[in-house]
Design a protein around this motif. Structure first.
Motif, PDB file in Angstrom:
ATOM      1  N   GLY B  45       0.858  -1.189   0.000  1.00 28.58           N
ATOM      2  CA  GLY B  45       0.000   0.000   0.000  1.00 28.58           C
ATOM      3  C   GLY B  45       0.887   1.228   0.000  1.00 28.58           C
ATOM      4  N   ILE B  46       0.672   2.111  -0.986  1.00 27.89           N
ATOM      5  CA  ILE B  46       1.617   3.222  -1.146  1.00 27.89           C
ATOM      6  C   ILE B  46       1.681   4.099   0.100  1.00 27.89           C
ATOM      7  CG2 ILE B  46      -0.081   4.702  -2.343  1.00 27.89           C
ATOM      8  CD1 ILE B  46       2.712   5.410  -4.012  1.00 27.89           C
ATOM      9  N   LYS B  47       0.517   4.266   0.771  1.00 27.28           N
ATOM     10  CA  LYS B  47       0.497   5.118   1.952  1.00 27.28           C
ATOM     11  C   LYS B  47       1.291   4.471   3.088  1.00 27.28           C
ATOM     12  CE  LYS B  47      -2.582   7.690   4.815  1.00 27.28           C
ATOM     13  NZ  LYS B  47      -3.799   7.457   5.579  1.00 27.28           N
ATOM     14  N   ASN B  48       1.025   3.159   3.308  1.00 25.15           N
ATOM     15  CA  ASN B  48       1.758   2.451   4.357  1.00 25.15           C
ATOM     16  C   ASN B  48       3.249   2.423   4.091  1.00 25.15           C
ATOM     17  OD1 ASN B  48      -0.472   1.860   5.827  1.00 25.15           O
ATOM     18  ND2 ASN B  48      -0.833  -0.118   4.810  1.00 25.15           N
ATOM     19  N   PHE B  49       3.579   2.350   2.788  1.00 22.66           N
ATOM     20  CA  PHE B  49       4.990   2.234   2.422  1.00 22.66           C
ATOM     21  C   PHE B  49       5.717   3.566   2.599  1.00 22.66           C
ATOM     22  CE2 PHE B  49       8.339   2.114  -0.930  1.00 22.66           C
ATOM     23  CZ  PHE B  49       9.134   1.158  -0.315  1.00 22.66           C
ATOM     24  N   VAL B  50       5.180   4.605   1.987  1.00 21.24           N
ATOM     25  CA  VAL B  50       5.885   5.888   1.976  1.00 21.24           C
ATOM     26  C   VAL B  50       5.749   6.623   3.307  1.00 21.24           C
ATOM     27  CG1 VAL B  50       6.061   8.124   0.836  1.00 21.24           C
ATOM     28  CG2 VAL B  50       5.648   6.074  -0.510  1.00 21.24           C
ATOM     29  N   LEU B  51       4.564   6.497   3.945  1.00 22.90           N
ATOM     30  CA  LEU B  51       4.345   7.260   5.181  1.00 22.90           C
ATOM     31  C   LEU B  51       4.470   6.407   6.443  1.00 22.90           C
ATOM     32  CD1 LEU B  51       1.398   9.539   4.013  1.00 22.90           C
ATOM     33  CD2 LEU B  51       3.827  10.098   4.135  1.00 22.90           C
ATOM     34  N   GLY B  52       4.669   5.100   6.269  1.00 23.39           N
ATOM     35  CA  GLY B  52       4.816   4.224   7.430  1.00 23.39           C
ATOM     36  C   GLY B  52       6.105   4.519   8.180  1.00 23.39           C
ATOM     37  N   THR B  53       6.025   4.531   9.503  1.00 21.90           N
ATOM     38  CA  THR B  53       7.211   4.894  10.284  1.00 21.90           C
ATOM     39  C   THR B  53       7.901   3.671  10.880  1.00 21.90           C
ATOM     40  OG1 THR B  53       5.798   5.261  12.185  1.00 21.90           O
ATOM     41  CG2 THR B  53       6.400   7.199  10.910  1.00 21.90           C
ATOM     42  N   LYS B  54       7.339   2.483  10.631  1.00 23.31           N
ATOM     43  CA  LYS B  54       7.963   1.285  11.212  1.00 23.31           C
ATOM     44  C   LYS B  54       8.521   0.385  10.123  1.00 23.31           C
ATOM     45  CE  LYS B  54       6.091   0.760  15.789  1.00 23.31           C
ATOM     46  NZ  LYS B  54       4.720   1.255  16.005  1.00 23.31           N
ATOM     47  N   TRP B  55       9.785   0.055  10.208  1.00 19.16           N
ATOM     48  CA  TRP B  55      10.403  -0.905   9.308  1.00 19.16           C
ATOM     49  C   TRP B  55      10.828  -2.095  10.140  1.00 19.16           C
ATOM     50  CZ3 TRP B  55      11.388  -1.286   4.015  1.00 19.16           C
ATOM     51  CH2 TRP B  55      12.266  -2.316   3.656  1.00 19.16           C
ATOM     52  N   LYS B  56       9.995  -3.156  10.083  1.00 20.69           N
ATOM     53  CA  LYS B  56      10.365  -4.377  10.794  1.00 20.69           C
ATOM     54  C   LYS B  56      10.131  -5.525   9.833  1.00 20.69           C
ATOM     55  CE  LYS B  56       9.437  -3.080  15.564  1.00 20.69           C
ATOM     56  NZ  LYS B  56       8.295  -2.931  16.484  1.00 20.69           N
ATOM     57  N   GLY B  58      10.851  -8.578   9.923  1.00 20.50           N
ATOM     58  CA  GLY B  58      10.383  -9.818  10.538  1.00 20.50           C
ATOM     59  C   GLY B  58       8.877  -9.831  10.731  1.00 20.50           C
ATOM     60  N   ASP B  59       8.300  -8.675  11.069  1.00 23.29           N
ATOM     61  CA  ASP B  59       6.858  -8.580  11.298  1.00 23.29           C
ATOM     62  C   ASP B  59       6.084  -8.175  10.057  1.00 23.29           C
ATOM     63  OD1 ASP B  59       7.625  -9.044  13.818  1.00 23.29           O
ATOM     64  OD2 ASP B  59       7.327  -7.007  14.570  1.00 23.29           O
ATOM     65  N   GLY B  60       6.778  -8.082   8.938  1.00 23.46           N
ATOM     66  CA  GLY B  60       6.102  -7.668   7.707  1.00 23.46           C
ATOM     67  C   GLY B  60       5.695  -6.206   7.705  1.00 23.46           C
ATOM     68  N   GLN B  61       6.403  -5.380   8.478  1.00 25.89           N
ATOM     69  CA  GLN B  61       6.108  -3.948   8.457  1.00 25.89           C
ATOM     70  C   GLN B  61       7.164  -3.230   7.621  1.00 25.89           C
ATOM     71  OE1 GLN B  61       5.684  -3.395  12.772  1.00 25.89           O
ATOM     72  NE2 GLN B  61       3.789  -2.336  12.274  1.00 25.89           N
ATOM     73  N   TYR B  62       6.687  -2.615   6.555  1.00 26.28           N
ATOM     74  CA  TYR B  62       7.640  -1.981   5.647  1.00 26.28           C
ATOM     75  C   TYR B  62       7.304  -0.506   5.439  1.00 26.28           C
ATOM     76  CZ  TYR B  62       8.627  -6.869   4.609  1.00 26.28           C
ATOM     77  OH  TYR B  62       8.940  -8.182   4.718  1.00 26.28           O
ATOM     78  N   GLY B  63       7.570   0.325   6.423  1.00 26.22           N
ATOM     79  CA  GLY B  63       7.374   1.768   6.276  1.00 26.22           C
ATOM     80  C   GLY B  63       8.715   2.435   6.097  1.00 26.22           C
ATOM     81  N   ILE B  64       8.874   3.197   5.017  1.00 27.31           N
ATOM     82  CA  ILE B  64      10.219   3.731   4.785  1.00 27.31           C
ATOM     83  C   ILE B  64      10.318   5.230   5.072  1.00 27.31           C
ATOM     84  CG2 ILE B  64      10.912   1.980   3.116  1.00 27.31           C
ATOM     85  CD1 ILE B  64      10.517   4.267   0.997  1.00 27.31           C
ATOM     86  N   LEU B  65       9.310   5.802   5.748  1.00 25.26           N
ATOM     87  CA  LEU B  65       9.414   7.226   6.067  1.00 25.26           C
ATOM     88  C   LEU B  65      10.715   7.566   6.828  1.00 25.26           C
ATOM     89  CD1 LEU B  65       7.966   9.912   5.674  1.00 25.26           C
ATOM     90  CD2 LEU B  65       6.984   9.643   7.952  1.00 25.26           C
ATOM     91  N   PRO B  66      11.115   6.731   7.812  1.00 21.93           N
ATOM     92  CA  PRO B  66      12.371   7.061   8.504  1.00 21.93           C
ATOM     93  C   PRO B  66      13.557   7.178   7.545  1.00 21.93           C
ATOM     94  CG  PRO B  66      11.211   5.323   9.666  1.00 21.93           C
ATOM     95  CD  PRO B  66      10.473   5.535   8.380  1.00 21.93           C
TER      96      PRO B  66
END
Lengths: 283, 289
Positions: B45-56, B58-66
């Motif tokens: 999801g583009i929003k989750n990807f670009v604006l997500g603040t968690k990159w984990k 292992g848990d399948g969280q891929y937010g690259i805002l940081p």
């Protein structure tokens, strides 16, 4: 003295102080630039030489395999890229007209030069490592790097071709030589030092490259025999040593070899450039 | 006669085809990066990807805002360090130095340009990082360390392009200003530099591209924690390091997310290159006058 002249005097003084301050900042910046280069080189080479005594240079810890892998990749990448680069430069300087296609070609070359090495690494991974199933190998690394150095070869060769005087071309054509014969027989030989410089510069780029090679040639610390073997280059070796913090002694030593190599490359290309410009002046 | 004519044509075609290879390469690089990255962006999801603040991973969280913020911060930091030093050095080279000094300094700058990025990173790790740790604490691996190392790395770009554009300002401008009674420094800052503005801006934009695309040097000094930094002494991870650090062992969606990180980086680079071309063209027009 009247109040007014005092005021003018005061303004002048402020101005003089201001100019001195600006000059001071400029000198300080130059000192910083120069000092930083000196600091980096001396720090690396000094530590590299001092600490190399503790390293078993020939035995297990030898960096000879990394040097050989680096050489292997340089050789392959340069042999792939040099002809294409030279031919492109010939087209751009000797044939191209001022049309859309040529603008597009120039735009493409400029864009290639601006792409970060990690993107080349990704591309190499997709196309060469996985797509062509070369796996992590010297060949995949060399193919990726041959793309990276293409803009350097084209640009430097084109400069060299440009600096060959028109009279040389006209002389050859007047003697009845065709355009291609003139290019191959007269223009290229006159521009040869410039072309060699382009190759030397791209060798420097390959030796110093890490990100793109890391993703395509892998990190096996043995000398590759076949181009399909994975092999670690010097700069990847330095990266791994520094990243894992295993041995800073070895890291310093590897960095020293890299720095000395780059120094040599600079020296050689400067020498050649000087000779080249003298020769052209003589013409 | 006929045979040689045929050879002429063949050679010309060979040269043309070589020249076309560059176009094919840039197209396929763009294409392949997007083909590999875009499906992952869609899946996350583009929003989750670009604006997500968690990159984990292992848990399948891929937010690259940081990482986006990290890359931008590091690039700005590099400019704060590199642009003033580089610009003033360029002014010295073009306006104040005599020929011998200038030639020598130019060689030094060339040397700096040739030093491999991994050597910069290693140097930063063994000398800048401990210094920061000593004076400010926190381990030293930080946004600050990355800014200093990248600031040094972009110096050659700023110096050489700015110097060339300052040199390209017509002599009459300076002479006119001096004839009107202004001092050397005054003419430099009020007449020469404004005329060379496009070239100087082009050098800065090109340096931005270098800084945001740099990988190995940053990995070694930045600390690589995938969190948005709140102080310059915080650890930081950039888009480039995100790819390089995890690509070795990633597979499936994780790998896709890394290619997608490449897509975002690519978009940044395209914007920067576009801006550079605009400034460069302006500078070129000025020089042609």
């Amino acid at each position: 003295m009247t109040d007014k002249s005092l005021q003018i005097d005061h303004q002048m003084n402020i101005k003089i102080v201001k100019e001195k301050l600006i000059k001071g900042i400029i000198y300080f910046s130059v000192f910083l630039t120069f000092g930083i280069v000196l600091w980096i080189l001396l720090h690396i080479v000094f530590n590299g030489v001092i600490k190399s005594g503790n390293i078993d240079i020939i035995g297990n810890e030898s960096i000879l395999p990394m040097i050989m892998n680096t050489f292997y990749i340089v050789l392959l990448a340069v042999s792939i890229s040099t002809p294409i680069g030279i031919w492109t430069a010939i087209y751009l300087n000797e044939y191209a007209k001022d049309n859309k296609l040529v603008h597009l070609i120039r735009f493409a070359i400029q864009s290639l030069a601006g792409i970060p090495s990690i993107i080349f690494g990704l591309f190499g991974m997709i196309v060469f490592v996985v797509g062509l199933n070369l796996k992590w190998s010297i060949l995949a690394g060399a193919l990726t790097l041959s793309i990276m150095i293409l803009p350097i070869i084209i640009k430097t060769t084109e400069e060299a071709l440009k600096s060959v005087p028109l009279s040389i071309r006209e002389g050859s054509m007047a003697l009845g030589a065709s355009k291609v014969k003139t290019i191959k027989g007269v223009v290229i030989p006159s521009a040869l030092p410039g072309i060699i410089i382009s190759v030397i510069l791209s060798i420097g780029r390959i030796v110093g490259e890490t990100a793109a090679i890391y993703l395509t040639a892998g990190m096996v610390p043995r000398a590759a025999v076949s181009p399909l073997d994975s092999g670690r280059t010097l700069s990847v070796h330095l990266y791994l040593l520094a990243k894992e913090g295993i041995s800073f002694e070895k890291a310093y030593f590897t960095a020293t070899i890299l720095v000395v190599f780059i120094l040599c490359i600079n020296l050689i290309s400067n020498r050649l450039a000087k000779k080249f410009s003298e020769k052209l002046k003589a013409n | 006669m006929k045979k040689s004519n045929w050879q002429e044509k063949l050679n010309e075609k060979l040269y043309l085809i070589s020249a076309l290879i560059s176009i094919a390469l840039i197209l396929s690089i763009t294409l392949f990066i997007f083909i590999k990255g875009v499906p992952a962006i869609k899946e996350i999801g583009i929003k989750n990807f670009v604006l997500g603040t968690k990159w984990k991973a292992g848990d399948g969280q891929y937010g690259i805002l940081p990482m986006i913020v990290g890359s931008i911060y590091v690039t700005i930091g590099a400019c704060l360090v590199g642009v003033p030093i580089g610009l003033f050095t360029a002014i010295y080279l073009s306006e104040m130095a005599n020929k011998k000094t200038a030639d020598f300094l130019r060689k030094v700058v060339e040397l700096l340009a040739g030093i491999p990025s991994v050597v910069f990173g290693f140097f930063g790790l063994v000398s800048i990082v401990p210094l920061i740790d000593k004076f400010f604490g926190g381990g030293g691996n930080s946004l600050f360390a990355s800014s200093i190392i990248l600031g040094i790395m972009i110096l050659p770009t700023i110096i050489s392009i700015s110097e060339a554009s300052i040199r390209a300002v017509p002599k009459e401008y300076r002479e006119g200003s001096l004839a009107l009674g202004s001092t050397h420094i005054d003419s430099t800052f009020k007449v020469i530099l404004p005329s060379a503005k496009s070239g100087i801006l082009a050098s800065i934009v090109l340096a931005l591209g270098r800084a945001i695309g740099e990988t190995m040097a940053v990995i070694l000094v930045s600390g690589n924690t995938p969190l948005i930094p709140h102080s310059i002494f915080d650890r930081v991870r950039t888009l480039t390091s995100n790819i390089a650090i995890e690509m070795g062992y990633a597979y499936g969606l994780h790998q896709g997310a890394l290619f997608a990180t490449g897509v975002i980086l690519f978009v940044f680079i395209m914007i920067i290159n576009g801006v550079f071309l605009v400034f460069n063209r302006k500078a070129g027009e000025l020089n042609d006058r």
